[in-house]
Motif scaffolding. Structure first.
Motif, PDB file in Angstrom:
ATOM      1  N   ARG A 151       9.745   0.794  -8.683  1.00  0.00           N
ATOM      2  CA  ARG A 151      10.834   0.383  -7.803  1.00  0.00           C
ATOM      3  C   ARG A 151      10.307  -0.544  -6.716  1.00  0.00           C
ATOM      4  NH1 ARG A 151      12.669   4.409 -11.393  1.00  0.00           N
ATOM      5  NH2 ARG A 151      14.746   5.149 -10.815  1.00  0.00           N
ATOM      6  N   PRO A 152      11.089  -1.523  -6.289  1.00  0.00           N
ATOM      7  CA  PRO A 152      10.691  -2.301  -5.114  1.00  0.00           C
ATOM      8  C   PRO A 152      10.746  -1.427  -3.859  1.00  0.00           C
ATOM      9  CG  PRO A 152      12.902  -2.919  -5.833  1.00  0.00           C
ATOM     10  CD  PRO A 152      12.361  -1.990  -6.866  1.00  0.00           C
ATOM     11  N   ARG A 153       9.717  -1.487  -3.040  1.00  0.00           N
ATOM     12  CA  ARG A 153       9.697  -0.677  -1.817  1.00  0.00           C
ATOM     13  C   ARG A 153      10.641  -1.249  -0.763  1.00  0.00           C
ATOM     14  NH1 ARG A 153       5.205   2.858  -2.157  1.00  0.00           N
ATOM     15  NH2 ARG A 153       4.826   3.077  -4.400  1.00  0.00           N
ATOM     16  N   ASN A 154      10.801  -2.579  -0.771  1.00  0.00           N
ATOM     17  CA  ASN A 154      11.720  -3.221   0.178  1.00  0.00           C
ATOM     18  C   ASN A 154      12.874  -3.823  -0.618  1.00  0.00           C
ATOM     19  OD1 ASN A 154      13.051  -4.616   2.205  1.00  0.00           O
ATOM     20  ND2 ASN A 154      11.555  -6.277   2.291  1.00  0.00           N
ATOM     21  N   SER A 155      14.070  -3.279  -0.460  1.00  0.00           N
ATOM     22  CA  SER A 155      15.266  -3.782  -1.150  1.00  0.00           C
ATOM     23  C   SER A 155      16.262  -4.411  -0.189  1.00  0.00           C
ATOM     24  CB  SER A 155      15.951  -2.642  -1.919  1.00  0.00           C
ATOM     25  OG  SER A 155      15.146  -2.196  -2.986  1.00  0.00           O
ATOM     26  N   VAL A 156      15.827  -4.727   1.019  1.00  0.00           N
ATOM     27  CA  VAL A 156      16.736  -5.287   2.028  1.00  0.00           C
ATOM     28  C   VAL A 156      17.019  -6.749   1.691  1.00  0.00           C
ATOM     29  CG1 VAL A 156      17.116  -5.718   4.477  1.00  0.00           C
ATOM     30  CG2 VAL A 156      15.773  -3.727   3.749  1.00  0.00           C
ATOM     31  N   LEU A 157      18.296  -7.097   1.626  1.00  0.00           N
ATOM     32  CA  LEU A 157      18.731  -8.453   1.288  1.00  0.00           C
ATOM     33  C   LEU A 157      19.190  -9.190   2.536  1.00  0.00           C
ATOM     34  CD1 LEU A 157      20.786  -7.665  -1.951  1.00  0.00           C
ATOM     35  CD2 LEU A 157      18.396  -8.376  -1.782  1.00  0.00           C
ATOM     36  N   ASP A 158      18.769 -10.437   2.655  1.00  0.00           N
ATOM     37  CA  ASP A 158      19.222 -11.294   3.754  1.00  0.00           C
ATOM     38  C   ASP A 158      20.659 -11.734   3.471  1.00  0.00           C
ATOM     39  OD1 ASP A 158      19.729 -13.911   5.143  1.00  0.00           O
ATOM     40  OD2 ASP A 158      17.736 -13.513   5.949  1.00  0.00           O
ATOM     41  N   LEU A 159      21.563 -11.530   4.419  1.00  0.00           N
ATOM     42  CA  LEU A 159      22.999 -11.789   4.210  1.00  0.00           C
ATOM     43  C   LEU A 159      23.490 -13.050   4.898  1.00  0.00           C
ATOM     44  CD1 LEU A 159      24.224  -8.101   4.678  1.00  0.00           C
ATOM     45  CD2 LEU A 159      23.655  -9.278   2.538  1.00  0.00           C
ATOM     46  N   THR A 160      22.562 -13.893   5.319  1.00  0.00           N
ATOM     47  CA  THR A 160      22.940 -15.087   6.086  1.00  0.00           C
ATOM     48  C   THR A 160      23.861 -16.004   5.297  1.00  0.00           C
ATOM     49  OG1 THR A 160      20.838 -15.001   7.283  1.00  0.00           O
ATOM     50  CG2 THR A 160      22.052 -17.093   7.329  1.00  0.00           C
ATOM     51  N   ARG A 161      23.544 -16.230   4.023  1.00  0.00           N
ATOM     52  CA  ARG A 161      24.300 -17.228   3.266  1.00  0.00           C
ATOM     53  C   ARG A 161      25.741 -16.794   3.035  1.00  0.00           C
ATOM     54  NH1 ARG A 161      23.989 -19.909  -2.779  1.00  0.00           N
ATOM     55  NH2 ARG A 161      24.992 -21.849  -2.118  1.00  0.00           N
ATOM     56  N   HIS A 169      37.868 -18.561  -1.786  1.00  0.00           N
ATOM     57  CA  HIS A 169      37.522 -19.570  -0.783  1.00  0.00           C
ATOM     58  C   HIS A 169      36.729 -20.719  -1.383  1.00  0.00           C
ATOM     59  CE1 HIS A 169      38.730 -16.275   1.852  1.00  0.00           C
ATOM     60  NE2 HIS A 169      38.836 -17.158   2.807  1.00  0.00           N
ATOM     61  N   ARG A 170      36.551 -20.693  -2.702  1.00  0.00           N
ATOM     62  CA  ARG A 170      35.842 -21.763  -3.413  1.00  0.00           C
ATOM     63  C   ARG A 170      34.506 -22.087  -2.740  1.00  0.00           C
ATOM     64  NH1 ARG A 170      39.264 -24.210  -7.111  1.00  0.00           N
ATOM     65  NH2 ARG A 170      41.485 -23.720  -6.863  1.00  0.00           N
ATOM     66  N   ALA A 171      33.755 -21.044  -2.455  1.00  0.00           N
ATOM     67  CA  ALA A 171      32.438 -21.224  -1.852  1.00  0.00           C
ATOM     68  C   ALA A 171      31.563 -22.045  -2.790  1.00  0.00           C
ATOM     69  CB  ALA A 171      31.802 -19.853  -1.601  1.00  0.00           C
ATOM     70  N   PRO A 172      30.600 -22.757  -2.254  1.00  0.00           N
ATOM     71  CA  PRO A 172      29.691 -23.523  -3.133  1.00  0.00           C
ATOM     72  C   PRO A 172      29.064 -22.608  -4.173  1.00  0.00           C
ATOM     73  CG  PRO A 172      29.341 -24.128  -0.830  1.00  0.00           C
ATOM     74  CD  PRO A 172      30.283 -22.951  -0.829  1.00  0.00           C
ATOM     75  N   TYR A 173      28.956 -23.118  -5.386  1.00  0.00           N
ATOM     76  CA  TYR A 173      28.381 -22.310  -6.451  1.00  0.00           C
ATOM     77  C   TYR A 173      26.905 -22.019  -6.162  1.00  0.00           C
ATOM     78  CZ  TYR A 173      32.589 -23.681  -8.989  1.00  0.00           C
ATOM     79  OH  TYR A 173      33.887 -23.884  -9.369  1.00  0.00           O
ATOM     80  N   GLY A 174      26.406 -20.912  -6.726  1.00  0.00           N
ATOM     81  CA  GLY A 174      25.008 -20.567  -6.548  1.00  0.00           C
ATOM     82  C   GLY A 174      24.824 -19.068  -6.394  1.00  0.00           C
ATOM     83  N   THR A 175      23.693 -18.692  -5.817  1.00  0.00           N
ATOM     84  CA  THR A 175      23.324 -17.286  -5.653  1.00  0.00           C
ATOM     85  C   THR A 175      23.637 -16.816  -4.244  1.00  0.00           C
ATOM     86  OG1 THR A 175      21.555 -17.527  -7.278  1.00  0.00           O
ATOM     87  CG2 THR A 175      21.411 -15.637  -5.792  1.00  0.00           C
ATOM     88  N   TYR A 176      24.219 -15.608  -4.149  1.00  0.00           N
ATOM     89  CA  TYR A 176      24.551 -15.010  -2.852  1.00  0.00           C
ATOM     90  C   TYR A 176      24.075 -13.560  -2.845  1.00  0.00           C
ATOM     91  CZ  TYR A 176      27.628 -18.978  -1.922  1.00  0.00           C
ATOM     92  OH  TYR A 176      28.126 -20.238  -1.705  1.00  0.00           O
ATOM     93  N   ASN A 177      23.364 -13.189  -1.795  1.00  0.00           N
ATOM     94  CA  ASN A 177      23.074 -11.778  -1.562  1.00  0.00           C
ATOM     95  C   ASN A 177      24.324 -11.109  -1.001  1.00  0.00           C
ATOM     96  OD1 ASN A 177      20.404 -12.090  -2.326  1.00  0.00           O
ATOM     97  ND2 ASN A 177      19.662 -12.379  -0.233  1.00  0.00           N
ATOM     98  N   LEU A 178      24.624  -9.914  -1.503  1.00  0.00           N
ATOM     99  CA  LEU A 178      25.803  -9.194  -1.016  1.00  0.00           C
ATOM    100  C   LEU A 178      25.498  -7.701  -1.056  1.00  0.00           C
ATOM    101  CD1 LEU A 178      29.507  -9.832  -2.166  1.00  0.00           C
ATOM    102  CD2 LEU A 178      28.690  -7.895  -0.845  1.00  0.00           C
TER     103      LEU A 178
END
Length: 468
Positions: free
Chosen positions: A438-448, A383-392
């Motif tokens: 270890r990180p205690r909170n590993s929840v990633l925001d998936l909005t982007r 889908h040629r999404a804009p380049y950059g970082t994505y949480n998945l």
């Protein structure tokens, strides 16, 4: 005659990726002036930022000089310096548009962007015509080229000057008909780390095709300083780096620290150099370990990194390097589950063997299944999404490792109460070998990534399917 005063505009054609551009030409009694290639303006108008490395000029004395239909393994920007030409383009790439034809006249006020694998031919309509082309690769005897006969009956190009009256080289007259042309294969995709959990999922997703290469550690080891040699990197469009040093606890030892930095930083730096130099899109897998997990909110892509241990530090450093590549996707994920040894398989095995495990309950996150991760990577690329970082990661209600272990026991027909929760500190106190924080909170925001149209799967639903 050259038309003055046009506005810069770009239009599509019947051949995908072949773009026709109208160029502003400023003229008076002295002559005319134009910006033949102006990166900022032209990319803003819709032309690709294709990174030219060479500029060539073709001068033609006579009307009717006709140069054959050649498809090269590079992109080119063709414009007229003086005179006028008739251009004919034939798609010689693999795919549904193989054989599609587009023609147009070019003068100093009109130019064309020709993508890799599209055959191009030019016939001069005025004497003393010169046209220029910028290309984004150097000529190589090792590169693969494709050709089509100017008189091919299937393409049926309506030449303004009949070919019998035109000036044509003997080589161009001898080129094959369309039925005998070998289509130009797409640029290659290289999956590094093909033997790992994600690498196997990517192989299952992409399948076996000539333009998809899979390299396990034996074929390409990021710790090997010479891994970048031996390939013609200009033939690659995408590198998916699914390889990493992931022995989180071992990375806290002197030997592990050296190995982690060699693979996750030094090797990734070489990948970034290769991608930048060759216009390759680099997909790089990142980790929730780049955060310290002290925030109570889901981690966003913009959040500053704060790694706790060596593994997280090397992943954060690798991310920083990859972020300098013009065409990059950093895919940040967490708690990966796929084919091979992982937490879910371990818990299922313990349940079957009658073992009652003690599992930490103060580390919170979501499972990410590799088939969903592979699907998300393909989505960003296709889908040629804009380049950059994505949480998945997986979607749904975040849970602790202990809660997830109990789900595994329940889904495999065992009593979930056999799982005993404990704190991270208490668990680590029972271990004598080095243990990474270890990180205690590993929840990633998936909005982007959701904004690109991708819908991450619910991690508990995926867990149920995985165990079934």
């Amino acid at each position: 005659m050259t038309e003055y005063g046009k506005r810069l505009s770009v239009s599509t054609t019947a051949i995908p990726g072949l773009l026709l551009a109208e160029l502003p030409v400023h003229g008076d009694s002295r002559g005319w002036f134009k910006e033949n290639w102006q990166r900022e303006k032209m990319t803003a108008a819709g032309l690709p930022d294709f990174g030219p490395v060479q500029n060539n000029i073709s001068f033609n004395d006579a009307v009717g000089t006709t140069r054959g239909i050649h498809a090269e393994p590079w992109d080119k920007w063709v414009s007229v310096a003086t005179g006028r030409i008739f251009g004919a383009w034939v798609d010689l790439r693999e795919g549904d548009t193989f054989g599609a034809v587009f023609t147009a006249e070019l003068d100093p006020s009109r130019a064309v962007f020709v993508p890799r694998g599209v055959g191009n031919s030019y016939q001069t309509l005025e004497a003393d015509t010169a046209y220029a082309y910028l290309v984004n690769d150097h000529w190589s005897a090792d590169a693969e080229y494709s050709f089509l006969n100017l008189a091919d009956e299937t393409a049926a190009i309506d030449w303004p000057i009949p070919l019998a009256e035109a000036e044509i080289s003997a080589n161009d007259l001898a080129h094959p008909r369309l039925a005998d042309v070998t289509p130009v294969a797409p640029k290659k995709t290289l999956v590094i780390g093909a033997g790992g959990q994600l690498g196997r999922a990517l192989r299952a997703s992409y399948g076996e095709h000539a333009h998809i290469e899979y390299a396990d550690r034996d074929a390409l080891d990021l710790a090997d300083p010479d891994f970048g040699t031996g390939r013609r990197w200009r033939d690659y469009d995408v590198i998916i780096n699914a390889a990493a040093y992931t022995a989180v606890d071992l990375a806290e030892t002197p030997e592990g620290r050296t190995a982690a930095w060699a693979v996750n930083v030094t090797g990734v730096t070489e990948l970034a150099r290769i991608a930048t130099a060759n216009g390759i899109t680099l997909v790089h897998l990142s980790s929730d370990y780049v955060f310290d997990g002290s925030s109570s909110e889901p981690h966003t892509e913009q959040e500053p990194v704060r790694p706790l241990g060596v593994y997280g530090q090397t992943k954060a450093a690798g991310d920083a390097v990859v972020s300098t590549v013009p065409r990059h996707y950093i895919v940040r994920t967490s708690w990966v589950i796929g084919e091979g040894k992982n937490f879910v398989r371990t818990m299922a095995s313990l349940a079957e063997r009658g073992v009652d495990p003690v599992v930490v309950d103060d580390q919170i996150g979501r499972l990410t299944f590799t088939d969903d991760l592979a699907r998300g990577i393909r989505h960003l690329l296709e889908h040629r999404a804009p380049y950059g970082t994505y949480n998945l990661s997986g979607a749904g209600e975040p849970m602790s490792w202990a809660q997830l272990a109990r789900h595994v026991y329940r889904l495999t027909g065992h009593d979930p109460e056999r799982v005993t929760p404990t704190s991270t500190d208490a668990y680590h106190a029972t271990v004598t070998t080095p243990v990474a924080p270890r990180p205690r909170n590993s929840v990633l925001d998936l909005t982007r990534i959701r904004a690109t149209g991708f819908a991450p799967a619910d991690h508990l639903s995926s867990l149920q399917r995985y165990l079934a």
